[in-house]
Design an enzyme around this catalytic site. Structure first.
Site, PDB file in Angstrom:
ATOM      1  N   SER A 124      -6.713  14.729 -12.766  1.00 36.85           N
ATOM      2  CA  SER A 124      -7.959  14.541 -13.524  1.00 36.85           C
ATOM      3  C   SER A 124      -8.520  15.884 -13.958  1.00 36.85           C
ATOM      4  CB  SER A 124      -8.961  13.837 -12.606  1.00 36.85           C
ATOM      5  OG  SER A 124     -10.249  13.938 -13.134  1.00 36.85           O
ATOM      6  N   ASN A 151      -6.612   7.318   1.006  1.00 36.82           N
ATOM      7  CA  ASN A 151      -5.883   6.682  -0.099  1.00 36.82           C
ATOM      8  C   ASN A 151      -5.239   7.711  -1.006  1.00 36.82           C
ATOM      9  OD1 ASN A 151      -6.048   3.574  -0.694  1.00 36.82           O
ATOM     10  ND2 ASN A 151      -7.869   4.156   0.458  1.00 36.82           N
ATOM     11  N   PHE A 199     -27.901   8.712 -19.912  1.00 33.49           N
ATOM     12  CA  PHE A 199     -28.322   9.608 -18.832  1.00 33.49           C
ATOM     13  C   PHE A 199     -28.591  11.019 -19.362  1.00 33.49           C
ATOM     14  CE2 PHE A 199     -25.498   6.705 -16.055  1.00 33.49           C
ATOM     15  CZ  PHE A 199     -26.562   5.857 -15.783  1.00 33.49           C
ATOM     16  N   LYS A 211      -8.010  14.999  -5.720  1.00 34.77           N
ATOM     17  CA  LYS A 211      -7.036  15.249  -6.796  1.00 34.77           C
ATOM     18  C   LYS A 211      -6.555  16.696  -6.732  1.00 34.77           C
ATOM     19  CE  LYS A 211      -6.923  11.210  -8.654  1.00 34.77           C
ATOM     20  NZ  LYS A 211      -5.730  10.399  -8.588  1.00 34.77           N
ATOM     21  N   ARG A 247     -17.996  14.511 -24.055  1.00 40.89           N
ATOM     22  CA  ARG A 247     -16.737  14.353 -23.325  1.00 40.89           C
ATOM     23  C   ARG A 247     -15.581  14.241 -24.307  1.00 40.89           C
ATOM     24  NH1 ARG A 247     -19.710  15.553 -20.009  1.00 40.89           N
ATOM     25  NH2 ARG A 247     -20.239  14.623 -18.004  1.00 40.89           N
ATOM     26  N   TYR A 287     -13.742  12.782  -4.400  1.00 46.77           N
ATOM     27  CA  TYR A 287     -12.736  12.286  -5.348  1.00 46.77           C
ATOM     28  C   TYR A 287     -12.047  13.465  -6.040  1.00 46.77           C
ATOM     29  CZ  TYR A 287     -10.623  10.598  -9.620  1.00 46.77           C
ATOM     30  OH  TYR A 287      -9.726  10.384 -10.643  1.00 46.77           O
ATOM     31  N   ALA A 330      -1.705   5.069  -8.077  1.00 46.59           N
ATOM     32  CA  ALA A 330      -2.502   4.382  -7.062  1.00 46.59           C
ATOM     33  C   ALA A 330      -3.508   5.334  -6.438  1.00 46.59           C
ATOM     34  CB  ALA A 330      -1.583   3.815  -5.975  1.00 46.59           C
ATOM     35  N   GLY A 331      -4.709   4.854  -6.294  1.00 46.14           N
ATOM     36  CA  GLY A 331      -5.738   5.663  -5.649  1.00 46.14           C
ATOM     37  C   GLY A 331      -7.104   5.072  -5.921  1.00 46.14           C
ATOM     38  N   GLY A 382     -24.868  15.415 -10.995  1.00 44.44           N
ATOM     39  CA  GLY A 382     -23.447  15.795 -10.993  1.00 44.44           C
ATOM     40  C   GLY A 382     -22.818  15.834 -12.380  1.00 44.44           C
ATOM     41  N   ASN A 395     -18.835   3.711 -15.705  1.00 41.20           N
ATOM     42  CA  ASN A 395     -18.421   4.512 -16.863  1.00 41.20           C
ATOM     43  C   ASN A 395     -19.059   3.992 -18.154  1.00 41.20           C
ATOM     44  OD1 ASN A 395     -15.611   4.494 -14.984  1.00 41.20           O
ATOM     45  ND2 ASN A 395     -16.482   6.446 -15.578  1.00 41.20           N
ATOM     46  N   ASP A 432       0.836  -1.197   0.000  1.00 43.83           N
ATOM     47  CA  ASP A 432       0.000   0.000   0.000  1.00 43.83           C
ATOM     48  C   ASP A 432       0.875   1.253   0.000  1.00 43.83           C
ATOM     49  OD1 ASP A 432      -1.874   2.084   1.051  1.00 43.83           O
ATOM     50  OD2 ASP A 432      -3.187   0.328   1.198  1.00 43.83           O
TER      51      ASP A 432
HETATM   52  P1  NAD Z   1      -7.671   1.571 -11.276  1.00 42.44           P
HETATM   53  O1  NAD Z   1      -8.538   1.435 -10.076  1.00 42.44           O
HETATM   54  O2  NAD Z   1      -7.855   0.620 -12.396  1.00 42.44           O
HETATM   55  O3  NAD Z   1      -6.131   1.541 -10.850  1.00 42.44           O
HETATM   56  C1  NAD Z   1      -5.683   2.018  -9.610  1.00 42.44           C
HETATM   57  C2  NAD Z   1      -4.743   0.954  -9.039  1.00 42.44           C
HETATM   58  O4  NAD Z   1      -4.249   1.430  -7.785  1.00 42.44           O
HETATM   59  C3  NAD Z   1      -5.442  -0.381  -8.771  1.00 42.44           C
HETATM   60  O5  NAD Z   1      -4.656  -1.430  -9.289  1.00 42.44           O
HETATM   61  C4  NAD Z   1      -5.524  -0.450  -7.247  1.00 42.44           C
HETATM   62  O6  NAD Z   1      -5.450  -1.791  -6.784  1.00 42.44           O
HETATM   63  C5  NAD Z   1      -4.340   0.377  -6.833  1.00 42.44           C
HETATM   64  N1  NAD Z   1      -4.478   1.046  -5.526  1.00 42.44           N
HETATM   65  C6  NAD Z   1      -5.543   1.736  -5.037  1.00 42.44           C
HETATM   66  N2  NAD Z   1      -5.255   2.230  -3.819  1.00 42.44           N
HETATM   67  C7  NAD Z   1      -3.984   1.852  -3.533  1.00 42.44           C
HETATM   68  C8  NAD Z   1      -3.134   2.038  -2.429  1.00 42.44           C
HETATM   69  N3  NAD Z   1      -3.534   2.747  -1.357  1.00 42.44           N
HETATM   70  N4  NAD Z   1      -1.893   1.500  -2.462  1.00 42.44           N
HETATM   71  C9  NAD Z   1      -1.475   0.777  -3.535  1.00 42.44           C
HETATM   72  N5  NAD Z   1      -2.246   0.558  -4.606  1.00 42.44           N
HETATM   73  C10 NAD Z   1      -3.489   1.095  -4.613  1.00 42.44           C
HETATM   74  O7  NAD Z   1      -7.828   3.075 -11.798  1.00 42.44           O
HETATM   75  P2  NAD Z   1      -7.302   3.714 -13.152  1.00 42.44           P
HETATM   76  O8  NAD Z   1      -8.476   4.003 -14.006  1.00 42.44           O
HETATM   77  O9  NAD Z   1      -6.176   2.939 -13.679  1.00 42.44           O
HETATM   78  O10 NAD Z   1      -6.799   5.115 -12.586  1.00 42.44           O
HETATM   79  C11 NAD Z   1      -5.442   5.322 -12.236  1.00 42.44           C
HETATM   80  C12 NAD Z   1      -5.296   6.721 -11.666  1.00 42.44           C
HETATM   81  O11 NAD Z   1      -5.754   7.657 -12.628  1.00 42.44           O
HETATM   82  C13 NAD Z   1      -6.128   6.955 -10.413  1.00 42.44           C
HETATM   83  O12 NAD Z   1      -5.382   7.760  -9.533  1.00 42.44           O
HETATM   84  C14 NAD Z   1      -7.336   7.699 -10.920  1.00 42.44           C
HETATM   85  O13 NAD Z   1      -7.903   8.521  -9.944  1.00 42.44           O
HETATM   86  C15 NAD Z   1      -6.737   8.517 -12.062  1.00 42.44           C
HETATM   87  N6  NAD Z   1      -7.715   8.895 -13.084  1.00 42.44           N
HETATM   88  C16 NAD Z   1      -8.443   7.922 -13.722  1.00 42.44           C
HETATM   89  C17 NAD Z   1      -9.387   8.295 -14.689  1.00 42.44           C
HETATM   90  C18 NAD Z   1     -10.223   7.249 -15.393  1.00 42.44           C
HETATM   91  O14 NAD Z   1     -11.184   7.624 -16.087  1.00 42.44           O
HETATM   92  N7  NAD Z   1      -9.922   5.974 -15.305  1.00 42.44           N
HETATM   93  C19 NAD Z   1      -9.574   9.651 -14.996  1.00 42.44           C
HETATM   94  C20 NAD Z   1      -8.800  10.607 -14.338  1.00 42.44           C
HETATM   95  C21 NAD Z   1      -7.872  10.212 -13.384  1.00 42.44           C
HETATM   96  N1  UDP Z   2     -23.212   7.727 -19.322  1.00 44.94           N
HETATM   97  C1  UDP Z   2     -24.423   7.199 -19.731  1.00 44.94           C
HETATM   98  N2  UDP Z   2     -24.753   5.943 -19.308  1.00 44.94           N
HETATM   99  C2  UDP Z   2     -23.931   5.181 -18.517  1.00 44.94           C
HETATM  100  C3  UDP Z   2     -22.683   5.749 -18.123  1.00 44.94           C
HETATM  101  C4  UDP Z   2     -22.356   7.019 -18.531  1.00 44.94           C
HETATM  102  O1  UDP Z   2     -25.182   7.848 -20.445  1.00 44.94           O
HETATM  103  O2  UDP Z   2     -24.292   4.049 -18.166  1.00 44.94           O
HETATM  104  C5  UDP Z   2     -22.844   9.080 -19.770  1.00 44.94           C
HETATM  105  C6  UDP Z   2     -22.621  10.053 -18.630  1.00 44.94           C
HETATM  106  O3  UDP Z   2     -23.825  10.701 -18.315  1.00 44.94           O
HETATM  107  C7  UDP Z   2     -21.586  11.008 -19.218  1.00 44.94           C
HETATM  108  C8  UDP Z   2     -20.801  10.172 -20.212  1.00 44.94           C
HETATM  109  O4  UDP Z   2     -21.592   8.996 -20.450  1.00 44.94           O
HETATM  110  O5  UDP Z   2     -22.245  12.000 -19.953  1.00 44.94           O
HETATM  111  C9  UDP Z   2     -19.428   9.753 -19.696  1.00 44.94           C
HETATM  112  O6  UDP Z   2     -19.609   9.185 -18.422  1.00 44.94           O
HETATM  113  P1  UDP Z   2     -18.439   8.457 -17.655  1.00 44.94           P
HETATM  114  O7  UDP Z   2     -18.984   8.024 -16.325  1.00 44.94           O
HETATM  115  O8  UDP Z   2     -17.845   7.423 -18.527  1.00 44.94           O
HETATM  116  O9  UDP Z   2     -17.339   9.605 -17.503  1.00 44.94           O
HETATM  117  P2  UDP Z   2     -17.382  10.993 -16.683  1.00 44.94           P
HETATM  118  O10 UDP Z   2     -18.704  11.147 -16.032  1.00 44.94           O
HETATM  119  O11 UDP Z   2     -16.266  10.833 -15.716  1.00 44.94           O
HETATM  120  O12 UDP Z   2     -17.107  12.044 -17.706  1.00 44.94           O
END
Ligand code: NAD
Ligand code: UDP
Length: 351
Positions: free
Chosen positions: A125, A100, A219, A154, A232, A150, A82-83, A295, A200, A59
């Protein structure tokens, strides 16, 4: 001393970063507590990568394991993914999210300081721009005004990193503000594997396509956008991963803390995404219009000029690749990493 530590390296984005780092000739060590990932990701990464990869299960909030990793592996740079990342869950479990995401980052930068490591790339993000920011989002806009723990976590980490860099002139930090990463590795071996019902859009569509869910709820179709559905800036996760390699180069050659948008600069609506997925997969996606999701913002996308100018990065892969790769991953791994881990093979049509 050229090893890169990727925290959260078994997650969706981290795993793609690990592959791109290997292609760029870097040694990689992963620290992940498996909170939202599976050990099978590691086995697949090892089978795909050209360089050796080390993994520590632990961790980021645990300074002891961090000290072990940083000293045993001669780490020179860190990519901190990680997060916890579920927006809705963060309102229900705010303390867990701050622990976290914020406390974890604090423990990490302290361990880096003790080990004399100056280079950090942070997974931030687009949500840091807050709910009232004008579009397209550009890095010179004020940040904050986030609407959930969340997003606030960030934003807080970005502020902490700026202060840390101000106090330690050798530190070099890039906060990468991701827009909407989608897609999967073209091999079909790694991709997004959400637990339970996907939050998502793309993972949901992909699960409808393989018959795991009956239909998609769109949605809201009464937003002030061209077709009424939200827009998006979707970018391919491989492009996003390559952005980290560029950012690593930047932190190695600069000092201070900078934020960079990583997006394509283009906005795509929910209905356009459905159509693009259907075209790439040949599978019809049943959907119905549902109420707006609380939201959700109507539309946002990146001004990605700064990343292009300073990092030399821009997104190269289009919607077609994003959809085709999502479909390859989902159709070859209908149950994600929990199934057919041993049998999974790369798609032979992909180089
Ligand atoms: P994910 O959940 O797939 O990957 C995160 C990884 O971190 C996982 O493998 C989890 O097991 C690990 N983890 C969580 N908490 C931990 C801890 N305390 N110690 C060690 N490991 C830990 O998420 P992701 O989509 O790959 O996102 C990666 C990063 O990017 C995150 O910080 C997330 O907030 C950021 N992010 C993601 C998105 C997205 O749409 N996926 C968008 C913007 C930012
Ligand atoms: N969305 C949707 N149906 C779903 C999931 C998402 O219509 O089951 C829409 C949501 O309202 C947004 C877009 O798809 O307009 C992207 O959503 P996502 O959750 O993937 O990303 P974020 O909200 O982080 O931009």
């Amino acid at each position: 001393m050229s090893t890169v530590l990727v925290t959260g390296g078994l997650g969706y984005i981290g795993s793609h970063i690990v592959i791109e780092l290997g292609l760029a000739g870097m040694d990689v060590v992963i620290l992940d507590n498996l909170a939202n990932s599976a050990i099978d990701v590691f086995y697949r990464l090892k089978s795909m990568a050209r360089k050796d990869i080390e993994f520590y299960q632990g961790d980021v909030r645990d300074s002891k394991i961090l000290n072990v990793v940083l000293s045993e592996q001669s780490v020179s740079s860190v990519i901190h993914c990680a997060g916890l990342k579920a927006v809705g869950e963060s309102s229900l479990k705010p303390v867990e999210y701050y622990q976290n995401n914020v406390a974890g980052s604090l423990v990490l930068i302290d361990a880096m300081r003790e080990a004399g490591i100056q280079n950090l790339v942070f997974s931030s993000s687009a949500t840091v721009y807050g709910i009232d920011a004008p579009v397209p989002y550009v890095e010179t806009l004020p940040t904050g005004g986030t609407s959930n723990p969340y997003g606030t976590s960030k934003w807080m980490v970005e502020q902490i990193l700026k202060d840390a860099a101000n106090a330690a002139p050798k530190l070099s930090i890039a906060s990468l503000r991701y827009f909407n990463p989608i897609g999967a590795h073209p091999s079909g071996l790694i991709g997004e594997d959400p637990q339970g019902i996907p939050n998502n859009l793309l993972p949901y569509i992909a699960q409808v396509a393989v018959g795991k869910r009956a239909e998609l709820s769109v949605f809201g179709d009464d937003y002030p956008t061209a077709d009424g559905t939200c827009e998006r800036d979707y970018l391919h996760v491989v492009d996003l991963a390559r952005g980290h390699v560029k950012a690593l180069d930047w932190v190695k050659n600069n000092t201070g803390a900078e934020a960079f948008n990583l997006g394509t600069g283009k906005a795509t609506s929910v209905l356009e995404i459905i159509q693009a997925f259907e075209e790439a997969s040949g599978v019809k996606i049943p959907y119905s219009i549902a109420p707006r999701r609380p939201g959700d913002l109507p539309a946002f996308w990146a001004d990605a000029t700064k990343a292009e100018k300073l990092l030399g990065w821009n997104a190269e892969l289009g919607l077609e690749e994003m959809m085709a790769d999502t479909w390859r991953w989902q159709s070859q791994n209908p149950n994600g990493y929990r199934s057919n881990a041993k049998e999974a093979q790369p798609d032979s049509s992909v180089a």
